[in-house]
Scaffold this active site. Sequence first.
Site, PDB file in Angstrom:
ATOM      1  N   ASP A  54       2.206  -6.211  -6.934  1.00 17.45           N
ATOM      2  CA  ASP A  54       1.892  -4.922  -6.316  1.00 17.45           C
ATOM      3  C   ASP A  54       2.039  -3.858  -7.391  1.00 17.45           C
ATOM      4  O   ASP A  54       1.994  -4.171  -8.583  1.00 17.45           O
ATOM      5  CB  ASP A  54       2.879  -4.689  -5.156  1.00 17.45           C
ATOM      6  CG  ASP A  54       2.324  -3.792  -4.071  1.00 17.45           C
ATOM      7  OD1 ASP A  54       2.013  -2.627  -4.380  1.00 17.45           O
ATOM      8  OD2 ASP A  54       2.200  -4.231  -2.917  1.00 17.45           O
ATOM      9  N   HIS A  88       4.187   2.033  -3.267  1.00 16.85           N
ATOM     10  CA  HIS A  88       3.771   0.919  -2.427  1.00 16.85           C
ATOM     11  C   HIS A  88       4.600  -0.335  -2.693  1.00 16.85           C
ATOM     12  O   HIS A  88       5.124  -0.963  -1.757  1.00 16.85           O
ATOM     13  CB  HIS A  88       2.289   0.644  -2.675  1.00 16.85           C
ATOM     14  CG  HIS A  88       1.657  -0.269  -1.680  1.00 16.85           C
ATOM     15  ND1 HIS A  88       1.630  -1.631  -1.825  1.00 16.85           N
ATOM     16  CD2 HIS A  88       1.006   0.001  -0.514  1.00 16.85           C
ATOM     17  CE1 HIS A  88       0.988  -2.174  -0.797  1.00 16.85           C
ATOM     18  NE2 HIS A  88       0.600  -1.206   0.009  1.00 16.85           N
ATOM     19  N   SER A 264      -0.413  -4.353   4.849  1.00 14.92           N
ATOM     20  CA  SER A 264       0.533  -4.541   3.742  1.00 14.92           C
ATOM     21  C   SER A 264       1.930  -4.819   4.272  1.00 14.92           C
ATOM     22  O   SER A 264       2.601  -5.762   3.859  1.00 14.92           O
ATOM     23  CB  SER A 264       0.564  -3.294   2.854  1.00 14.92           C
ATOM     24  OG  SER A 264      -0.500  -3.268   1.962  1.00 14.92           O
TER      25      SER A 264
END
Length: 385
Positions: A54, A88, A264
Amino acid sequence: MLAAARALTAALLLFTGASADPVREQQQWVLDALNVEQAWNVTKGKGVTVAVIDSGVDVDVKELKGRVSVGPDMTAGVISRELPPGRHGTAMAGLIAASGEDDGLIGVAPESRILSLTMVTDEDPELVVPPPEQDEDQQVSDSPLARALRYAANHGAKVISMSIGSYGPLRSEREAVSYALGRGVVLVAAVGNDGLTNYARQNSTSYWSFPAGYPGVIGVAATDKQGRRAPFSSDNLSVLVAAPGVGVPVVKRESGYEMSEGTSSAAALVAGVAALIKSRYPNLPPEQVAQALASSARGRPAAGYDDQTGFGVVDAAAALNAAERLTGEQRSVAPGMEHFGQGEDSPMPTPPGPDPLRLWLYGGGVLFALVMFCGAIIVLNQRKE
């Protein structure tokens, strides 16, 4: 080029939570939906490293401090760069392994560790339309994701969480997926947030996102608090199971919390459940981990499976029980196809060559016949005399 068009799958919607309730209270519904607290009576993920492919993970977040290893930057090939932690990636790592320090957010596998592999940045553009058709064999020989998968598999990861995606497969990634699976690594990915796109409306199905679309990868869809598929969640045959993806609290970089929305979050939560299974049953192969997750899911569709929530919402405690049953099986059984693989095993085939018992019976019969024959001859001779 597709390799350069990698983006954050979820287009994760992060926003400051309006509620003043402590974060543990806000996340309780997520833990309940996944039946995580019951699973913690068995394991909390100790001994398992989960690779988060990620944006980078902030190692200074209190709930993750001391439990994150940072791998090389996968975006740069042979060139090493220093990239700042990502919003994120930090959020996803917290959902998997946050410790709950000081009544903070707690992850699904709070005793697991994180291997942070930076493959994207939070500023990467999101893909909104499918790319032109390409011959997979003519694509680039390597990609950041392929490098990250191999690195994770070679450096102790037992589970890989991928809340990322792009349209279209790459040969190098498909081969790296096979490599990781061959080393016993469980692969989990978000299926994407294309459920409301024009393509989905016109075709009654969402365009496939990769890596969720590669064979062997556990594709995860998003559900809401009622266990229903989130409207934005992609619907196609890459969906294996579902997990909460609406109003899910996550950790922020440095400190604090936000609310998330997207597949996600759902994928990260399922990666945490996979870590629980691998902690308890470290030798269970990836296909049987997937089977345990799917066969024990709650809220199973009426038909047994659909392309919106797969086999249903993951149940961590039930998945552990299913994994325990699978540890004694010598072959994998596809969920919903149990009648092809359960019941008593067939007897072992008879070894080639003569059967000893039958030889003894045959020999005894022959000997008895000879004795009787000889006896008859003696009796006849005596009569003649």
